[in-house]
Design an enzyme around this catalytic site. Structure first.
Site, PDB file in Angstrom:
ATOM      1  CD  GLU B  45      -1.287  -2.194   2.319  1.00 21.34           C
ATOM      2  OE1 GLU B  45      -0.136  -2.625   2.111  1.00 21.34           O
ATOM      3  OE2 GLU B  45      -2.022  -2.622   3.235  1.00 21.34           O
ATOM      4  CB  CYS B  73      -0.757  -2.657   9.192  1.00 20.60           C
ATOM      5  SG  CYS B  73       0.393  -1.474   8.451  1.00 20.60           S
TER       6      CYS B  73
END
Lengths: 141, 141
Positions: B45, B73
């Protein structure tokens, strides 16, 4: 504080960060560079953490300390966990964007893989004054 | 899925991410590269978000969608908020490290500056199987 002041002089929100190793040797230091890099993720902490990992040549920063003038946001707190830092020291508390003592409290969940020692509020007034001065001048501009 | 599979082939935890704009044009795609870069923050990401911002030349990714094979996360969820993405689509849920539907629930606090639309569990079984297969082979090795 020097990195935060330098960031302010560049027109950046004044936040500065330093990563030091277990012996106290400074591995990396950085100021917020969101404007200069045109990158919303270029927070002082992210830049200092990446630079410190690159300098050490390892994935992690176990045993290291991140010292930053403002309570980290969720992104930076998550990075601190990912890099497995031993200690986080921060200056001003950030009720709006902080994610250590506010909001998501990233290290306060059972699922946290890594929980650093956290020391908040160090030279809090100075760190907060830098930010207040910066935003005050923006409002007056 | 292709980026996640390619990551697995490189010995990385198989997570892949794509950033697309409001018209669906792919701006950036990346696989997890923690091992290759020796950088604990090199999640798929983060790499895709930074590359997309660099391609657009702006700080933010307003109107854009991040599609990723695993629940982000705390670091990546915080970055999604920092970049102001419109939509987050993710595959497998991650009870251990996820910070969207688990643990810190980064977008679920009053202090969140930005809250994207979240669509979780898309092609969940396929995304989870890639991870289970990868970790299964690690255990057997």
């Amino acid at each position: 504080m020097q990195e935060a002041q330098a960031a302010a002089a560049r027109g950046e929100v004044p936040v500065g960060a330093v990563v030091s190793d277990a012996q106290g040797l400074v591995l990396a230091r950085a100021g917020n560079a969101v404007e200069a890099t045109r990158d919303a993720s270029a927070h002082a902490e992210m830049l200092a953490l990446r630079a410190a990992a690159a300098r050490l040549g390892g994935k992690y920063l176990a045993g290291c300390t991140l010292t930053v003038s403002l309570e980290p946001c969720a992104m930076c707190a998550g990075a601190i966990a990912a890099y497995r830092l031993k200690t986080l020291v921060f200056g001003a508390y950030d009720p709006k964007s902080g994610a250590v003592e506010h909001g998501p409290r990233v290290f306060s969940h059972a699922t946290t893989h890594h929980r650093p020692e956290v020391v908040g509020g160090v030279r809090e007034a100075e760190c907060a004054a830098l930010l207040a001065d910066f935003f005050g001048r923006l409002r007056d501009a």
